[in-house]
Design a protein around this motif. Structure first.
Motif, short mmCIF file in Angstrom:
data_model
loop_
_atom_site.label_atom_id
_atom_site.label_comp_id
_atom_site.label_asym_id
_atom_site.label_seq_id
_atom_site.Cartn_x
_atom_site.Cartn_y
_atom_site.Cartn_z
N ARG A 147 0.82 -1.22 0.00
CA ARG A 147 0.00 0.00 0.00
C ARG A 147 0.85 1.26 0.00
O ARG A 147 0.39 2.31 -0.46
N GLU A 148 2.09 1.22 0.51
CA GLU A 148 2.92 2.42 0.56
C GLU A 148 3.71 2.64 -0.72
O GLU A 148 4.36 3.68 -0.88
N LEU A 149 3.69 1.68 -1.63
CA LEU A 149 4.47 1.82 -2.86
C LEU A 149 3.77 2.78 -3.83
O LEU A 149 2.57 2.66 -4.06
N ASP A 150 4.54 3.68 -4.40
CA ASP A 150 3.98 4.68 -5.31
C ASP A 150 4.00 4.14 -6.74
O ASP A 150 4.71 4.66 -7.62
N ILE A 151 3.22 3.09 -6.96
CA ILE A 151 3.07 2.51 -8.29
C ILE A 151 1.58 2.26 -8.52
O ILE A 151 0.78 2.29 -7.59
N SER A 152 1.21 2.02 -9.76
CA SER A 152 -0.20 1.91 -10.10
C SER A 152 -0.81 0.58 -9.65
O SER A 152 -0.11 -0.38 -9.31
N ILE A 257 11.91 -7.07 -8.58
CA ILE A 257 10.74 -6.24 -8.26
C ILE A 257 11.18 -4.94 -7.59
O ILE A 257 10.66 -3.86 -7.90
N GLU A 258 12.14 -5.05 -6.69
CA GLU A 258 12.63 -3.85 -6.00
C GLU A 258 13.25 -2.87 -7.00
O GLU A 258 13.03 -1.65 -6.91
N ARG A 259 14.00 -3.37 -7.95
CA ARG A 259 14.59 -2.50 -8.98
C ARG A 259 13.49 -1.84 -9.81
O ARG A 259 13.57 -0.66 -10.15
N PHE A 260 12.46 -2.61 -10.13
CA PHE A 260 11.33 -2.08 -10.90
C PHE A 260 10.65 -0.95 -10.14
O PHE A 260 10.35 0.11 -10.70
N VAL A 261 10.42 -1.15 -8.85
CA VAL A 261 9.76 -0.13 -8.02
C VAL A 261 10.62 1.13 -7.94
O VAL A 261 10.11 2.26 -8.03
N GLU A 262 11.94 0.95 -7.80
CA GLU A 262 12.84 2.11 -7.73
C GLU A 262 12.82 2.90 -9.03
O GLU A 262 12.82 4.13 -9.02
N GLU A 263 12.81 2.20 -10.16
CA GLU A 263 12.78 2.89 -11.45
C GLU A 263 11.46 3.65 -11.64
O GLU A 263 11.43 4.75 -12.19
N LYS A 264 10.35 3.03 -11.18
CA LYS A 264 9.06 3.71 -11.27
C LYS A 264 9.05 4.98 -10.42
O LYS A 264 8.49 6.01 -10.80
N ALA A 265 9.69 4.92 -9.25
CA ALA A 265 9.75 6.08 -8.35
C ALA A 265 10.53 7.22 -8.98
O ALA A 265 10.23 8.40 -8.78
N ARG A 266 11.57 6.87 -9.77
CA ARG A 266 12.37 7.90 -10.41
C ARG A 266 11.67 8.51 -11.62
O ARG A 266 12.02 9.58 -12.06
#
Length: 266
Positions: A147-152, A257-266
């Motif tokens: 829920r805290e992840l800033d992804i769609s 997955i963590e790398r994917f989330v970091e790239e989305k955040a950037r």
């Protein structure tokens, strides 16, 4: 849940969401969708999914086979209901205080544990995987972890789908290798095929695992002439040092997955 508008869904989906099927433990009710599903799961737990039939369920419940069809349309629908009900028999993991990554690791691991406890789940046809209320609770828990992840929404759903594929693959390898090892142990010990896994010698089962010693075998037979790339990779390393538990694969998936989330955040 309200059954308003439920007629627009196929019959199996209506039974899943509006038919009162529950995976929670408790006393058997009178003949109903729930009691039929419970009986089917009891048979599968004892003898595998192939042993589940309307005749055996009727015998267990003390009714006729025809009486079952007033509650369940056919065997295919029964398998769908069983697949969903098992989700309610598995305990959702406690992820309070964990990071999203730790939470997803526990979420996936708990499902693999459930498959190992009920290996017949892997024998269910893919057509039985219809989203029902018990399965949706697991999906909801996964969204709660993220829920805290800033992804769609779609990104989060794709992550859960990827982890679900890992769970199925890891569970299948583990279950099939155990089955193969158990068959060897039973045969060599002169035991009946019905001898339960729990009654077998754990050391013998481990030794009979088809993957046992695979790394050592590679180091022995992978000569540089025929298998140059394997030989080069093995040179100067310990081929038996690879982590064998499911955490290795799960960590690699979560790294991605963590790398994917970091790239989305950037």
């Amino acid at each position: 849940m309200s059954d308003s508008g439920s007629d627009e869904f196929p019959g199996t989906v209506q039974r899943l969401w509006f038919g009162g099927v529950s995976g929670k433990r408790g006393p058997k009710p009178a003949l109903s969708v729930e009691s039929i599903v419970r009986a089917a799961i009891e048979i599968a737990d004892a003898d595998g999914i192939a042993a589940v039939s309307m005749a055996k369920i009727a015998e267990l419940l003390g009714c006729t086979s025809m009486a079952l069809y007033r509650h369940v349309a056919n065997k295919d629908e029964l398998l769908v209901l069983m697949a969903d009900a098992v989700g309610g028999l598995m305990t959702l993991p406690d992820t309070d205080g964990l990071t999203w990554r730790e939470g997803l690791e526990r979420w996936a691991s708990r499902q693999i544990e459930g498959m190992l406890a009920r290996p017949w789940m892997l024998d269910l046809p893919l057509s039985s995987v219809v989203p029902g209320p018990q399965r949706m609770e697991w999906i909801d828990a996964g969204f709660g972890i993220m829920r805290e992840l800033d992804i769609s929404f779609m990104d989060k759903l794709a992550i859960l789908g990827l982890l679900g594929q890992f769970v199925l693959g890891e569970g299948r390898v583990e279950v099939e290798s155990r089955r193969a090892a158990a068959a060897v142990v039973r045969r060599e010990a002169g035991l009946d095929d019905s001898t339960p896994f729990s009654a077998l010698d754990p050391a013998a089962v481990e030794a009979a695992n088809p993957y046992a010693g695979f790394e050592a075998l590679m180091a022995t037979v992978a000569g540089p002439d025929r298998f140059p790339h394997i030989a080069e990779a093995i040179a100067g390393s310990d081929p038996t040092g690879l982590e064998e538990d499911l955490q290795f694969g799960l960590r690699v998936v979560l790294d991605g997955i963590e790398r994917f989330v970091e790239e989305k955040a950037r």
